[in-house]
Design a protein around this motif. Structure first.
Motif, PDB file in Angstrom:
ATOM      1  N   ALA A 347     -51.467 -41.254  22.880  1.00 25.67           N
ATOM      2  CA  ALA A 347     -52.164 -40.163  22.192  1.00 25.67           C
ATOM      3  C   ALA A 347     -51.915 -40.087  20.697  1.00 25.67           C
ATOM      4  N   SER A 348     -50.774 -40.561  20.216  1.00 27.69           N
ATOM      5  CA  SER A 348     -50.446 -40.361  18.797  1.00 27.69           C
ATOM      6  C   SER A 348     -51.459 -41.002  17.865  1.00 27.69           C
ATOM      7  N   CYS A 349     -52.068 -42.103  18.286  1.00 28.33           N
ATOM      8  CA  CYS A 349     -53.045 -42.780  17.437  1.00 28.33           C
ATOM      9  C   CYS A 349     -54.460 -42.245  17.634  1.00 28.33           C
ATOM     10  N   HIS A 350     -54.608 -41.217  18.448  1.00 24.92           N
ATOM     11  CA  HIS A 350     -55.916 -40.611  18.679  1.00 24.92           C
ATOM     12  C   HIS A 350     -55.950 -39.152  18.225  1.00 24.92           C
ATOM     13  N   TYR A 351     -54.959 -38.376  18.610  1.00 21.54           N
ATOM     14  CA  TYR A 351     -54.971 -36.942  18.336  1.00 21.54           C
ATOM     15  C   TYR A 351     -54.720 -36.660  16.857  1.00 21.54           C
ATOM     16  N   THR A 352     -55.450 -35.705  16.306  1.00 21.20           N
ATOM     17  CA  THR A 352     -55.191 -35.242  14.942  1.00 21.20           C
ATOM     18  C   THR A 352     -54.082 -34.194  14.988  1.00 21.20           C
ATOM     19  N   CYS A 431     -51.884 -47.867  13.115  1.00 24.12           N
ATOM     20  CA  CYS A 431     -52.363 -47.929  14.496  1.00 24.12           C
ATOM     21  C   CYS A 431     -53.120 -49.214  14.808  1.00 24.12           C
ATOM     22  N   HIS A 432     -53.316 -50.058  13.802  1.00 21.31           N
ATOM     23  CA  HIS A 432     -54.041 -51.305  14.018  1.00 21.31           C
ATOM     24  C   HIS A 432     -53.152 -52.519  13.777  1.00 21.31           C
ATOM     25  N   SER A 433     -51.876 -52.386  14.154  1.00 14.99           N
ATOM     26  CA  SER A 433     -50.963 -53.525  14.069  1.00 14.99           C
ATOM     27  C   SER A 433     -50.034 -53.591  15.273  1.00 14.99           C
ATOM     28  N   ARG A 434     -50.081 -52.578  16.132  1.00 19.87           N
ATOM     29  CA  ARG A 434     -49.304 -52.527  17.369  1.00 19.87           C
ATOM     30  C   ARG A 434     -47.795 -52.706  17.129  1.00 19.87           C
ATOM     31  N   PRO A 435     -47.201 -51.892  16.268  1.00 26.82           N
ATOM     32  CA  PRO A 435     -45.750 -51.959  16.085  1.00 26.82           C
ATOM     33  C   PRO A 435     -45.052 -51.214  17.225  1.00 26.82           C
ATOM     34  N   GLN A 436     -43.754 -51.160  17.175  1.00 22.35           N
ATOM     35  CA  GLN A 436     -43.003 -50.329  18.117  1.00 22.35           C
ATOM     36  C   GLN A 436     -42.393 -49.179  17.335  1.00 22.35           C
ATOM     37  N   ASP A 442     -45.864 -48.501  21.741  1.00 23.85           N
ATOM     38  CA  ASP A 442     -46.791 -48.868  20.662  1.00 23.85           C
ATOM     39  C   ASP A 442     -47.090 -47.733  19.691  1.00 23.85           C
ATOM     40  N   GLN A 443     -46.519 -46.573  19.895  1.00 20.02           N
ATOM     41  CA  GLN A 443     -46.844 -45.423  19.056  1.00 20.02           C
ATOM     42  C   GLN A 443     -45.955 -45.383  17.815  1.00 20.02           C
ATOM     43  N   PRO A 444     -46.536 -45.486  16.610  1.00 19.80           N
ATOM     44  CA  PRO A 444     -45.734 -45.544  15.378  1.00 19.80           C
ATOM     45  C   PRO A 444     -45.287 -44.161  14.913  1.00 19.80           C
ATOM     46  N   VAL A 445     -44.378 -43.550  15.663  1.00 24.49           N
ATOM     47  CA  VAL A 445     -43.893 -42.214  15.317  1.00 24.49           C
ATOM     48  C   VAL A 445     -42.443 -42.292  14.847  1.00 24.49           C
ATOM     49  N   ASN A 446     -42.043 -41.300  14.053  1.00 18.09           N
ATOM     50  CA  ASN A 446     -40.670 -41.269  13.554  1.00 18.09           C
ATOM     51  C   ASN A 446     -39.743 -40.597  14.565  1.00 18.09           C
ATOM     52  N   LYS A 447     -38.525 -40.326  14.170  1.00 19.87           N
ATOM     53  CA  LYS A 447     -37.537 -39.756  15.092  1.00 19.87           C
ATOM     54  C   LYS A 447     -37.909 -38.353  15.550  1.00 19.87           C
ATOM     55  N   ASP A 448     -38.822 -37.696  14.828  1.00 18.99           N
ATOM     56  CA  ASP A 448     -39.306 -36.370  15.223  1.00 18.99           C
ATOM     57  C   ASP A 448     -40.627 -36.452  15.982  1.00 18.99           C
ATOM     58  N   ASN A 449     -41.007 -37.671  16.383  1.00 18.66           N
ATOM     59  CA  ASN A 449     -42.260 -37.920  17.110  1.00 18.66           C
ATOM     60  C   ASN A 449     -43.489 -37.520  16.298  1.00 18.66           C
ATOM     61  N   THR A 466     -41.112 -47.283  12.407  1.00 17.51           N
ATOM     62  CA  THR A 466     -41.125 -48.419  13.323  1.00 17.51           C
ATOM     63  C   THR A 466     -39.710 -48.905  13.622  1.00 17.51           C
ATOM     64  N   LEU A 467     -39.534 -49.380  14.843  1.00 12.97           N
ATOM     65  CA  LEU A 467     -38.323 -50.106  15.219  1.00 12.97           C
ATOM     66  C   LEU A 467     -38.613 -51.607  15.208  1.00 12.97           C
ATOM     67  N   ARG A 468     -39.834 -51.954  15.602  1.00 16.35           N
ATOM     68  CA  ARG A 468     -40.341 -53.324  15.475  1.00 16.35           C
ATOM     69  C   ARG A 468     -41.566 -53.231  14.581  1.00 16.35           C
ATOM     70  N   GLU A 469     -41.558 -53.937  13.462  1.00 18.86           N
ATOM     71  CA  GLU A 469     -42.557 -53.720  12.421  1.00 18.86           C
ATOM     72  C   GLU A 469     -43.959 -54.187  12.769  1.00 18.86           C
ATOM     73  N   ASP A 470     -44.071 -55.091  13.729  1.00 24.37           N
ATOM     74  CA  ASP A 470     -45.375 -55.666  14.029  1.00 24.37           C
ATOM     75  C   ASP A 470     -45.507 -55.843  15.536  1.00 24.37           C
TER      76      ASP A 470
END
Length: 493
Positions: A347-352, A431-436, A442-449, A466-470
């Motif tokens: 949802a993170s890459c879809h929801y505003t 959202c168009h690189s599929r990081p971790q 696959d959701q590029p969120v920080n420690k606060d989600n 990111t924990l994994r950049e790509d």
């Protein structure tokens, strides 16, 4: 994951189009060219004490020839910012006065990117003249007006696209974009959506609700999300069928599907409600069903699919985590794992205005900005939420912008077209690189989600979100360069 790519031409992509850098080499001697102009925002406010740099296009071209290592603190993945960091004391520059005026004299013949670094934290670096190199002949004797993007105040909150469109009516056409149509209440547009451009949008949904019975068979534990094959026709080997899923429209008007165990007929059938669809305008559509407070995806309809191919990825219906609905060890029907909900995994890459709460029950409950014209009340507060890409996804939370007086509005919102390309492109790229991200998915969120605020630098994004950049190694073809998985356009470019 670090991955080296040999790059001859670095092209950075943003929703407005492609940015191509100049190719003419700069002269080495000081010339008699003068660059002068003003720096201001779109509201006409002069920006004082800003440094205006001339970054030679030859330096950007030279950097593009090097191997880029995709990692935080890379020295060559942000062409303008990295070149400036390495050569700040060498590049010619000017400074703006109280009226935003600046002047740079004795500029050598050549081509340059005009890059602004503001002292005022209400603005972001770059400027609308930083996206294309210009020659000294182009700016000689012609004052240039540079517009900077505003920055988002720390206390700003999301207001929803409906609020944005009250003033920006010309952008109502965004309702017809696939970014806005990604998540829909099954078979129904919200007031922020217009699927009229896609007459076959719900072709798969209509096919299912006509009474489709899907046979789920051929389990392969080595595969990822599509461990089963799915067909409307029973396979030649009945013993290979683990369960069936029959879709129907119930007497309450809701779309549902019933799973039945084909290996143990004493196992009670289970029924789920399909609340939303995921996609449908382009080449696939998935179906989101509810379990408790969460949504989960099941079954992918491929409009160009053909069961005659035999390849499970190209059949009319493709499995999407049927393994969550059936346990091959116990041979019993099952409910999906709470930790794998759409709320947490997608949802993170879809929801505003994405938010996420982890309940004691183990459920992850996603939230989005309240909008009276939103798709669905996802968080149960009685107000619909905006469940797709909206204005604020690319421009940032808009509350301060809405409240600001006319002369201050531009300084309270991000204008991607007035950013350097490396900052504007990462808005899409997150959202168009599929990081971790920090949820280890696959959701590029920080420690606060939370998702990245537009205007963030690429390096800050890689460091904090990111924990994994790509993308993972398995998301590429064997050459390690070209993407095999979808939504990796940022990596490919």
């Amino acid at each position: 994951m670090n991955r080296k790519i040999s790059v001859l031409l670095l092209v950075l992509f943003f929703a407005a189009g492609f940015v191509v850098y100049g190719t003419q080499a700069e002269g080495k001697k000081a010339g008699d060219n003068t660059l002068k102009g003003t720096v201001q925002d779109a509201s006409g406010q002069a920006i004082e004490n800003a440094a205006v740099y001339l970054i030679p296009s030859a330096d950007v071209e030279e950097m593009a020839k090097t191997s880029i290592e995709i990692k935080r603190d890379s020295k060559n993945d942000e062409p303008l910012e990295d070149n400036l960091a390495a050569n700040k004391d060498k590049y010619q520059k000017g400074a703006t006065d109280k009226k935003g005026n600046f002047k740079i004299s004795n500029v050598a013949d050549g081509k340059y990117f005009i890059y602004v670094e503001p002292a005022d934290k209400n603005y972001l670096p770059g400027g609308d003249k930083s996206t294309k190199a210009v020659s000294t002949a182009e700016f000689k004797g012609k004052p240039v007006k540079i517009l900077l993007s505003g920055n988002i105040p720390a206390d700003a909150t999301f207001v929803g696209t409906s609020k944005c469109l009250m003033c920006h009516k010309a952008y109502a056409s965004e309702k017809k974009t696939l970014h806005k149509l990604g998540i829909r209440v099954a078979g129904k547009d919200s007031k922020l959506q217009d699927s009229s451009r896609f007459p076959d949008f719900d072709k798969g949904l209509k096919k299912l609700t006509a009474g489709s019975k899907l046979y789920v068979y051929g389990y392969d534990k080595k595969r990822s999300f599509d461990k089963y094959m799915i067909s409307e026709k029973a396979p030649s080997d009945p013993a290979s069928v683990s369960f069936t899923a029959t879709f129907f429209k119930d007497s309450d008007g809701k779309i549902k599907f019933k799973t039945e165990n084909m290996k143990d007929t004493s196992d009670p059938a289970r029924t789920y409600t399909v609340e939303m669809t995921y996609g449908g305008g382009l080449y696939k559509q998935r179906y989101l069903y509810r379990v408790g407070k969460n949504l989960f995806p099941f079954v992918q309809y491929n409009p160009e699919g053909n069961d005659g191919y035999g390849d499970r990825t190209r059949m009319v219906f493709r499995d999407y985590h049927g393994d969550w609905l059936y346990n091959e060890q116990t041979k019993k029907l099952a409910d999906p794992p709470l930790a794998k909900s759409f709320d947490k995994e997608c949802a993170s890459c879809h929801y505003t205005g994405y938010t996420l709460k982890h309940l004691e029950s183990g459920e992850y409950i996603a939230g989005a900005v309240n909008d009276p014209n939103g798709e669905f009340d996802i968080d149960g507060d009685g107000i619909p939420n905006e469940l797709n890409i909206g204005c604020e996804t690319c421009h940032g939370p808009g509350s301060a912008h809405v409240k600001a007086p006319k002369g201050k509005k531009a300084s309270m919102i991000v204008s991607p077209g007035k950013l350097a390309a490396e900052r504007s492109s990462v808005i899409c790229g997150q959202c168009h690189s599929r990081p971790q991200g920090n949820l280890k998915n696959d959701q590029p969120v920080n420690k606060d989600n939370k998702m990245m605020i537009p205007g963030t630098s690429r390096n800050d994004y890689l460091t904090n979100y990111t924990l994994r950049e790509d993308a993972a190694k398995g998301a590429y073809w064997p050459d390690g360069i070209h993407s095999k998985a979808h939504h990796q356009q940022y990596t490919d470019f």
